[in-house]
Design an enzyme around this catalytic site. Structure first.
Site, PDB file in Angstrom:
ATOM      1  N   TYR A  67      -1.382  -4.598 -10.040  1.00  0.00           N
ATOM      2  CA  TYR A  67      -2.120  -5.315  -8.999  1.00  0.00           C
ATOM      3  C   TYR A  67      -2.324  -4.416  -7.782  1.00  0.00           C
ATOM      4  CZ  TYR A  67      -2.841  -8.342  -4.964  1.00  0.00           C
ATOM      5  OH  TYR A  67      -3.306  -8.887  -3.798  1.00  0.00           O
ATOM      6  N   THR A 101      -4.282  -5.486   0.133  1.00  0.00           N
ATOM      7  CA  THR A 101      -2.950  -6.080   0.069  1.00  0.00           C
ATOM      8  C   THR A 101      -1.877  -5.093   0.501  1.00  0.00           C
ATOM      9  OG1 THR A 101      -1.273  -6.915  -1.475  1.00  0.00           O
ATOM     10  CG2 THR A 101      -2.908  -5.423  -2.376  1.00  0.00           C
TER      11      THR A 101
END
Length: 330
Positions: free
Chosen positions: A143, A119
């Protein structure tokens, strides 16, 4: 090719598009998914599904014993950045620890190639709003950190064992299969285009713009939106790159240009024909003014070229999918 590919999290939004493209390319695929956020009927070509959680090492081991996997594509993860702030151990467990367990099993069984769903959150808030693969890695939430830790494990495992990898760092994924066979179904979704389409369908009262005083042309945040079909094809190109003997690497997957929140909402209004309410609100902590990819590496190394690099196309396919979900046809 007769080799069988394992895809973890293949019943989810991105994984299902990748699996469909793999199957259409004649690849043999086995899917491993706990169906916590995925859907069995997203597997439109009847791929074998092993229902299980990556934390269950016995089920994972049995899958590897039953099949001979040379390649693993790893999508299974928790992905909601704000939730990761309040539930950090969920993310380090589900994302980092489960990736460690998967890698241990891969090494034990001689897996040669590993493609990892990473990501742009690994960059945090990049200087100037643009992130290249060489940009500083400074995630601002668990995250992003959980994904970065997994990248580091991949790097070190690849150096120690005969396994090559590609980590694909996604920017803002949107859209759906142009034939509306699959798309994003995440409950309580936070992705702007999906939220706006739901508002156009009357499923939400309004859409919020969080911050209208950013140093951008219209004052709203700018993001690099990529069609999920293009993102899916990037995985097939990454696989072919590794099969040709490519070296381990990380690659950004984006278009290298951004669209503002106001621009996106205006396109959704045009495509849907609905003038849904928009509410302006304060900035959210940690949101960068702009986040756009430098994405030349993937094209140079793999030959990947986007086919759906158009905001209106992304929105139109998302709108068609949301209408299908709502039972209003295609």
């Amino acid at each position: 090719m007769s080799e069988t590919i394992l895809v973890t999290g293949g019943c989810g939004y991105i994984g299902s598009h990748v699996i469909r493209q793999l199957s259409e390319a004649g690849r043999r695929v086995v899917v491993f998914d706990n169906l916590s956020t995925g859907f069995r009927d997203a597997l439109v070509h009847g791929e074998e599904l092993i229902e299980g959680d990556l934390s269950d090492r016995d089920v994972l081991e049995a899958a590897f014993q039953r099949h001979s996997f040379d390649t693993v594509l790893h999508f299974a993860a928790a992905i909601i950045a704000p939730e990761s702030v309040s539930l950090p151990l969920k993310y380090y467990g589900n994302n980092t620890r489960n990736t460690l367990g998967l890698l241990e099993t891969c090494i034990k069984h001689g897996v040669k190639r590993f493609i990892f769903s990473s990501t742009a959150a690994v960059y945090g808030i990049p200087e100037g709003g643009v992130a290249a693969e060489e940009s500083p890695l400074a995630p601002i939430n668990p995250y992003g950190t959980s994904k970065l830790m997994s990248e580091w494990m991949l790097r070190d495992v690849s150096a120690a064992h005969d396994m090559k990898y590609v980590a694909l760092r996604y920017f803002n994924v949107a859209g759906a299969d142009p034939q509306a066979r699959m798309g994003q179904r995440t409950p309580e979704a936070t992705h702007l285009i999906k939220v706006a389409c739901q508002a156009a369908l009357g499923m939400r009262e309004s859409v919020g713009i969080y911050g209208t005083d950013y140093p951008t042309p219209d004052g709203t945040g700018i993001r690099d939106y990529i069609h999920v079909e293009d993102l899916a094809s990037a995985h097939l190109h990454a696989l072919e790159y590794l099969e040709r003997g490519g070296e381990p690497t990380v690659m950004n997957v984006g278009y290298g240009r951004g669209s503002s929140v106001r621009e996106v909402l205006e396109v959704v209004r045009e495509v849907s024909g609905v003038n849904f309410p928009i509410i302006e609100a304060e900035r959210r902590p940690g949101d960068p003014a702009s986040l756009v990819a430098r994405a030349e590496r993937i094209g140079r190394l793999t030959g990947w070229q986007p086919r759906y690099d158009d905001l209106r196309t992304i929105v139109a396919d998302a709108w068609r999918w949301e209408r299908t979900l709502a039972g209003q046809g295609r």
